[in-house]
Design a protein around this motif. Structure first.
Motif, PDB file in Angstrom:
ATOM      1  N   ILE A 176      60.082  15.658  31.853  1.00 41.31           N
ATOM      2  CA  ILE A 176      61.092  16.463  31.173  1.00 41.31           C
ATOM      3  C   ILE A 176      60.404  17.556  30.362  1.00 41.31           C
ATOM      4  O   ILE A 176      59.185  17.547  30.192  1.00 41.31           O
ATOM      5  CB  ILE A 176      61.987  15.606  30.252  1.00 41.31           C
ATOM      6  CG1 ILE A 176      61.133  14.869  29.200  1.00 41.31           C
ATOM      7  CG2 ILE A 176      62.798  14.602  31.080  1.00 41.31           C
ATOM      8  CD1 ILE A 176      61.952  14.117  28.151  1.00 41.31           C
ATOM      9  N   ASP A 177      61.173  18.512  29.870  1.00 38.41           N
ATOM     10  CA  ASP A 177      60.730  19.550  28.925  1.00 38.41           C
ATOM     11  C   ASP A 177      59.460  20.280  29.353  1.00 38.41           C
ATOM     12  O   ASP A 177      58.494  20.370  28.593  1.00 38.41           O
ATOM     13  CB  ASP A 177      60.506  18.938  27.540  1.00 38.41           C
ATOM     14  CG  ASP A 177      61.791  18.433  26.907  1.00 38.41           C
ATOM     15  OD1 ASP A 177      62.870  18.767  27.431  1.00 38.41           O
ATOM     16  OD2 ASP A 177      61.707  17.718  25.906  1.00 38.41           O
ATOM     17  N   LEU A 220      61.662  23.123  35.669  1.00 40.26           N
ATOM     18  CA  LEU A 220      62.074  21.883  36.315  1.00 40.26           C
ATOM     19  C   LEU A 220      62.264  22.088  37.818  1.00 40.26           C
ATOM     20  O   LEU A 220      61.906  21.225  38.623  1.00 40.26           O
ATOM     21  CB  LEU A 220      63.363  21.368  35.677  1.00 40.26           C
ATOM     22  CG  LEU A 220      63.225  20.827  34.250  1.00 40.26           C
ATOM     23  CD1 LEU A 220      64.610  20.608  33.631  1.00 40.26           C
ATOM     24  CD2 LEU A 220      62.429  19.527  34.226  1.00 40.26           C
ATOM     25  N   CYS A 272      59.587  10.070  35.423  1.00 41.14           N
ATOM     26  CA  CYS A 272      60.264  11.363  35.437  1.00 41.14           C
ATOM     27  C   CYS A 272      59.642  12.258  34.369  1.00 41.14           C
ATOM     28  O   CYS A 272      59.299  11.792  33.277  1.00 41.14           O
ATOM     29  CB  CYS A 272      61.751  11.204  35.139  1.00 41.14           C
ATOM     30  SG  CYS A 272      62.603   9.998  36.180  1.00 41.14           S
ATOM     31  N   VAL A 297      62.271  14.920  38.393  1.00 44.25           N
ATOM     32  CA  VAL A 297      62.731  15.589  37.176  1.00 44.25           C
ATOM     33  C   VAL A 297      64.253  15.564  37.186  1.00 44.25           C
ATOM     34  O   VAL A 297      64.871  15.408  38.247  1.00 44.25           O
ATOM     35  CB  VAL A 297      62.235  17.052  37.078  1.00 44.25           C
ATOM     36  CG1 VAL A 297      60.727  17.117  36.949  1.00 44.25           C
ATOM     37  CG2 VAL A 297      62.713  17.864  38.272  1.00 44.25           C
ATOM     38  N   PRO A 298      64.901  15.700  36.045  1.00 42.80           N
ATOM     39  CA  PRO A 298      66.372  15.707  36.043  1.00 42.80           C
ATOM     40  C   PRO A 298      66.943  16.951  36.703  1.00 42.80           C
ATOM     41  O   PRO A 298      66.369  18.040  36.606  1.00 42.80           O
ATOM     42  CB  PRO A 298      66.722  15.662  34.548  1.00 42.80           C
ATOM     43  CG  PRO A 298      65.515  16.193  33.851  1.00 42.80           C
ATOM     44  CD  PRO A 298      64.339  15.783  34.677  1.00 42.80           C
ATOM     45  N   ASN A 300      57.068  13.556  26.847  1.00 43.03           N
ATOM     46  CA  ASN A 300      57.691  14.374  27.890  1.00 43.03           C
ATOM     47  C   ASN A 300      57.653  13.734  29.271  1.00 43.03           C
ATOM     48  O   ASN A 300      57.778  14.408  30.280  1.00 43.03           O
ATOM     49  CB  ASN A 300      57.064  15.767  27.918  1.00 43.03           C
ATOM     50  CG  ASN A 300      57.667  16.671  26.856  1.00 43.03           C
ATOM     51  OD1 ASN A 300      58.674  16.323  26.240  1.00 43.03           O
ATOM     52  ND2 ASN A 300      57.057  17.819  26.630  1.00 43.03           N
ATOM     53  N   TRP A 301      57.438  12.410  29.288  1.00 45.71           N
ATOM     54  CA  TRP A 301      57.704  11.668  30.512  1.00 45.71           C
ATOM     55  C   TRP A 301      58.507  10.433  30.126  1.00 45.71           C
ATOM     56  O   TRP A 301      58.453   9.970  28.992  1.00 45.71           O
ATOM     57  CB  TRP A 301      56.428  11.299  31.260  1.00 45.71           C
ATOM     58  CG  TRP A 301      55.661  10.137  30.697  1.00 45.71           C
ATOM     59  CD1 TRP A 301      54.686  10.179  29.752  1.00 45.71           C
ATOM     60  CD2 TRP A 301      55.803   8.747  31.058  1.00 45.71           C
ATOM     61  NE1 TRP A 301      54.212   8.918  29.499  1.00 45.71           N
ATOM     62  CE2 TRP A 301      54.879   8.017  30.283  1.00 45.71           C
ATOM     63  CE3 TRP A 301      56.629   8.060  31.950  1.00 45.71           C
ATOM     64  CZ2 TRP A 301      54.756   6.630  30.373  1.00 45.71           C
ATOM     65  CZ3 TRP A 301      56.507   6.678  32.049  1.00 45.71           C
ATOM     66  CH2 TRP A 301      55.566   5.979  31.272  1.00 45.71           C
ATOM     67  N   MET A 361      72.067  18.494  31.793  1.00 44.53           N
ATOM     68  CA  MET A 361      71.234  17.915  32.840  1.00 44.53           C
ATOM     69  C   MET A 361      71.714  16.525  33.239  1.00 44.53           C
ATOM     70  O   MET A 361      72.529  15.900  32.561  1.00 44.53           O
ATOM     71  CB  MET A 361      69.779  17.828  32.358  1.00 44.53           C
ATOM     72  CG  MET A 361      69.100  19.169  32.193  1.00 44.53           C
ATOM     73  SD  MET A 361      67.388  19.006  31.607  1.00 44.53           S
ATOM     74  CE  MET A 361      67.662  18.532  29.901  1.00 44.53           C
ATOM     75  N   GLU A 379      63.246  26.876  31.036  1.00 45.72           N
ATOM     76  CA  GLU A 379      63.068  25.424  31.153  1.00 45.72           C
ATOM     77  C   GLU A 379      63.654  24.934  32.471  1.00 45.72           C
ATOM     78  O   GLU A 379      63.037  24.132  33.186  1.00 45.72           O
ATOM     79  CB  GLU A 379      63.722  24.694  29.981  1.00 45.72           C
ATOM     80  CG  GLU A 379      63.574  23.189  30.065  1.00 45.72           C
ATOM     81  CD  GLU A 379      64.134  22.448  28.857  1.00 45.72           C
ATOM     82  OE1 GLU A 379      64.389  21.231  28.981  1.00 45.72           O
ATOM     83  OE2 GLU A 379      64.312  23.064  27.787  1.00 45.72           O
ATOM     84  N   HIS A 432      52.633  21.038  34.355  1.00 43.64           N
ATOM     85  CA  HIS A 432      53.818  20.847  33.515  1.00 43.64           C
ATOM     86  C   HIS A 432      53.734  21.735  32.294  1.00 43.64           C
ATOM     87  O   HIS A 432      54.706  22.367  31.873  1.00 43.64           O
ATOM     88  CB  HIS A 432      53.924  19.378  33.116  1.00 43.64           C
ATOM     89  CG  HIS A 432      55.017  19.065  32.162  1.00 43.64           C
ATOM     90  ND1 HIS A 432      54.928  19.316  30.798  1.00 43.64           N
ATOM     91  CD2 HIS A 432      56.249  18.495  32.350  1.00 43.64           C
ATOM     92  CE1 HIS A 432      56.041  18.936  30.205  1.00 43.64           C
ATOM     93  NE2 HIS A 432      56.857  18.422  31.116  1.00 43.64           N
ATOM     94  N   LYS A 484      71.253  19.347  25.759  1.00 41.79           N
ATOM     95  CA  LYS A 484      70.489  19.912  24.647  1.00 41.79           C
ATOM     96  C   LYS A 484      71.201  21.168  24.161  1.00 41.79           C
ATOM     97  O   LYS A 484      71.749  21.933  24.973  1.00 41.79           O
ATOM     98  CB  LYS A 484      69.062  20.249  25.070  1.00 41.79           C
ATOM     99  CG  LYS A 484      68.265  19.054  25.500  1.00 41.79           C
ATOM    100  CD  LYS A 484      66.771  19.285  25.433  1.00 41.79           C
ATOM    101  CE  LYS A 484      66.277  20.231  26.476  1.00 41.79           C
ATOM    102  NZ  LYS A 484      64.796  20.273  26.517  1.00 41.79           N
TER     103      LYS A 484
END
Length: 289
Positions: free
Chosen positions: A213-214, A62, A211, A73-74, A201-202, A92, A58, A194, A45
């Motif tokens: 994210i964000d 995570l 997973c 999560v990544p 966001n999944w 990521m 961010e 979250h 990103k």
């Protein structure tokens, strides 16, 4: 764009040449890319004109979720911290898969178990973001105080500055904020949330593993998170059933759900304008007439 991405990858030791860079749609705030080198695949990103801690917080969120061992999560390999209006990147792990028959059930159980990770206080140690909007934070001992002072009040102030509060809406919102304690009467423990759990966001990762994210993490009422999942959809009956088997909601959930959804609708009103005004006004009328 490639020089920034190449520099970011070199910072983590991948000095091989980039074989592919593909733009990925779906986000409103950042540019996003699938990047493949001779060595690895990445999700990258980029953004510019953002605060110095924009990507750092961010990555921190995570990390907090990963430490619960509840849901995947990544991995974060690198993030830039801009000194000014320079463009920076967040690099990521690339996670991509297809959902399986039990993906959403696993998602519900994973989020419920994440919510069983408790803090000592409500809030977070660092300011975060909801979309591009700043989200001030502190750690406080009372949930109602936190929700009032660090969620509703900042959105009220932004809306006032942006001309989104005509007199009647402004008066109703003030009245609702003053009366919060009469509705938020249930016992609340500070669950790790979250913080921005809309359906985008999944994702399904390898082998259908869910997973997240964000994130925009903080400690708060787990019902606050579930209320937001119902605003825009993206979650199945299997998700909610599995969640409540692990983490039942309070008896007054349906009564307070719109009160919690109000925060996210105010944020969307401030981000995207009057398209969200009707939803905000309906909630205000429900609670304060």
């Amino acid at each position: 764009m490639n020089p920034l991405i190449q520099q970011s990858l070199e910072a983590i030791g991948d000095t091989s040449s980039i074989q592919e860079t593909t733009s990925i749609s779906g986000g409103d705030i950042n540019q996003a890319f699938y990047v493949r080198t001779k060595e690895e695949e990445y999700f990258v990103k980029t953004n510019k004109d953002v605060p110095e801690h924009f990507f750092r917080v961010e990555a921190k969120g995570l990390s907090f979720i990963r430490d619960t061992k509840a849901i995947r999560v990544p991995e974060v390999y690198y993030y830039g911290e801009p000194a000014g209006n320079e463009q920076v990147a967040l690099v990521m792990e690339w996670l991509k898969g297809e959902p399986t028959g039990d993906t959403e059930e696993r998602l519900g159980r994973g989020i419920a178990n994440m919510h069983k990770t408790y803090g000592e206080k409500f809030g977070f140690e660092e300011d975060t973001f909801i979309g591009a909007l700043p989200q001030p934070n502190r750690l406080v001992g009372d949930w109602t105080t936190y929700y009032h002072d660090y969620r509703l009040v900042p959105q009220f102030n932004i809306a006032a500055e942006r001309g989104q509060l005509p007199l009647e809406r402004k008066q109703r919102l003030k009245k609702l904020m003053e009366r919060l304690p009469q509705w938020l009467t249930h016992e609340v423990k500070p669950s790790l949330l979250h913080g921005d759990l809309w359906g985008g966001n999944w994702m399904a990762g390898p082998n259908g593993e869910p997973c997240l994210i964000d994130p925009s993490v903080f400690y708060g009422d787990h019902a606050f998170e579930l209320a937001f999942t119902e605003v825009f959809g993206g979650y199945s009956e299997a998700f909610y059933r599995a969640y409540q088997e692990e983490m039942p909601l309070s008896e007054n959930y349906e009564d307070i759900k719109p009160l919690y959804q109000l925060y996210y609708l105010l944020a969307h009103l401030n981000l995207f304008g009057e398209a969200y005004a009707g939803s905000v006004d309906r909630i205000l009328k429900r609670y304060v007439g």
